[in-house]
Design a protein around this motif. Structure first.
Motif, mmCIF file in Angstrom:
data_model
loop_
_atom_site.group_PDB
_atom_site.id
_atom_site.type_symbol
_atom_site.label_atom_id
_atom_site.label_comp_id
_atom_site.label_asym_id
_atom_site.label_seq_id
_atom_site.Cartn_x
_atom_site.Cartn_y
_atom_site.Cartn_z
ATOM 1 N N HIS A 7 16.955 29.198 -26.495
ATOM 2 C CA HIS A 7 17.625 27.890 -26.468
ATOM 3 C C HIS A 7 16.779 26.872 -27.234
ATOM 4 O O HIS A 7 15.860 26.264 -26.694
ATOM 5 N N HIS A 39 23.923 22.043 -31.230
ATOM 6 C CA HIS A 39 25.209 21.568 -30.713
ATOM 7 C C HIS A 39 26.259 21.595 -31.823
ATOM 8 O O HIS A 39 26.051 21.020 -32.886
ATOM 9 N N GLU A 64 25.587 25.878 -29.321
ATOM 10 C CA GLU A 64 25.843 25.339 -27.980
ATOM 11 C C GLU A 64 27.075 24.446 -28.066
ATOM 12 O O GLU A 64 27.059 23.420 -28.742
ATOM 13 N N HIS A 75 28.083 23.224 -20.843
ATOM 14 C CA HIS A 75 27.578 23.618 -22.147
ATOM 15 C C HIS A 75 27.646 25.139 -22.203
ATOM 16 O O HIS A 75 27.166 25.813 -21.297
ATOM 17 N N HIS A 190 22.162 26.088 -18.756
ATOM 18 C CA HIS A 190 21.510 25.267 -17.711
ATOM 19 C C HIS A 190 22.439 24.820 -16.573
ATOM 20 O O HIS A 190 22.657 23.606 -16.401
ATOM 21 N N ASP A 242 15.163 24.847 -24.483
ATOM 22 C CA ASP A 242 15.978 23.688 -24.874
ATOM 23 C C ASP A 242 15.118 22.689 -25.654
ATOM 24 O O ASP A 242 15.284 21.470 -25.533
#
Ligand SMILES: [Zn+2]
Ligand SMILES: [Zn+2]
Length: 280
Positions: A7, A39, A64, A75, A190, A242
């Motif tokens: 991620h 994203h 994502e 997400h 998440h 992330d």
């Protein structure tokens, strides 16, 4: 033991690292494999794949996507799909134009509040196809209109603050379908952050493949809870930091320890899905 980070964001969405920096950071952390999950974008995948190959690190394509299910924002991470898939690229282009319109609307609201920011300044700073709120916040700081990103969010950009604009979202099932038809594996990102446990059974029913158990913002107890949930629903387990670049002077990449064996299972599932996605 070998570890992975599935991620990561880059400058092709709201991260700051480019492909080479990501590969360099991954090598510094001695990661065996990484995935790029920008994203609403797959633009950084080819370059990062190349940089990882040169650095001897396994690369997994990813993205994502933002979706909504029963009023909750979800997400959805996609992995191992074909980045040239026509339907995926068409949809991503649509999400990106929606994002650009949303930036223009946020700026218009700021202007009505006598905050003199221009949309062009945000786009120039974002320098990518998938601009979002963090770029508006950074532009406000760069123009000296806010002292920090936190201030920009607290005063203007957080949900229900005066420059906040609701975001268009597809349904969870649409996100799963979009990733599957491109031959990818779909994973809930998440869940501990969105507190969306109640949507999990429905998403499993709709074909969701996995759940991100390991995440920077998951406590040990949260991770444990999702590992048990993954077991109960026969879901793949994934995880990552992330990382968006430097965070308080340090990058998050590699700080969440995810054992490599979870990737073996993910790749096996991706190979099955890719075979099923091929025209017979
Ligand atoms: Zn997310
Ligand atoms: Zn993310």
């Amino acid at each position: 033991m070998a570890f992975i980070d599935l991620h990561l964001h880059s400058r092709f969405s709201d991260g700051t690292y480019g492909p080479e920096e990501l590969a360099t950071q991954a090598r510094r952390c001695e990661l065996a494999a990484i995935a790029l999950t920008d994203h609403d974008s797959v633009e950084g995948c080819p370059g990062t794949a190349q940089a990882c190959a040169a650095a001897g690190i396994e690369f997994i394509t990813g993205t994502e996507l933002t979706a909504e299910q029963d009023g909750n924002e979800l997400h959805i991470l996609g992995y191992g799909f074909d980045t040239r898939n026509a339907r995926l690229l068409t949809q991503i282009a649509k999400f990106q134009s929606v994002r650009q319109d949303r930036v223009r609307e946020m700026v218009a609201r700021l202007n009505r509040l006598n905050v003199p920011l221009s949309a062009e300044a945000v786009f120039a700073l974002a320098n990518c196809q998938a601009p979002g709120r963090p770029h508006v916040a950074r532009a406000l700081v760069a123009a000296g209109l806010c002292a920090s990103m936190d201030e920009a969010f607290d005063r203007f950009l957080k949900k229900h603050r005066p420059a906040w604009v609701p975001k268009f979202k597809m349904s969870g099932a649409e996100a799963l379908d979009l990733i599957h038809q491109a031959g990818g594996v779909a994973v809930l990102a998440h869940p501990g952050l969105n507190r969306t446990d109640e949507v999990i059974p429905g998403m499993v029913e709709a074909g969701m493949d996995g759940i991100e158990c390991f995440h920077t913002k998951h406590s040990t107890a949260t991770t444990q809870r999702y590992l048990e949930l993954a077991d109960r629903f026969h879901l793949l387990v994934t995880g990552g930091s992330d990382c968006h670049g430097l965070n308080k002077g340090k990058p998050l990449i590699g700080t969440v320890e995810v054992p490599y064996h979870y990737l073996e299972k993910l790749k096996a599932r991706a190979a099955d899905l890719a075979a099923a996605a091929l025209p017979h």
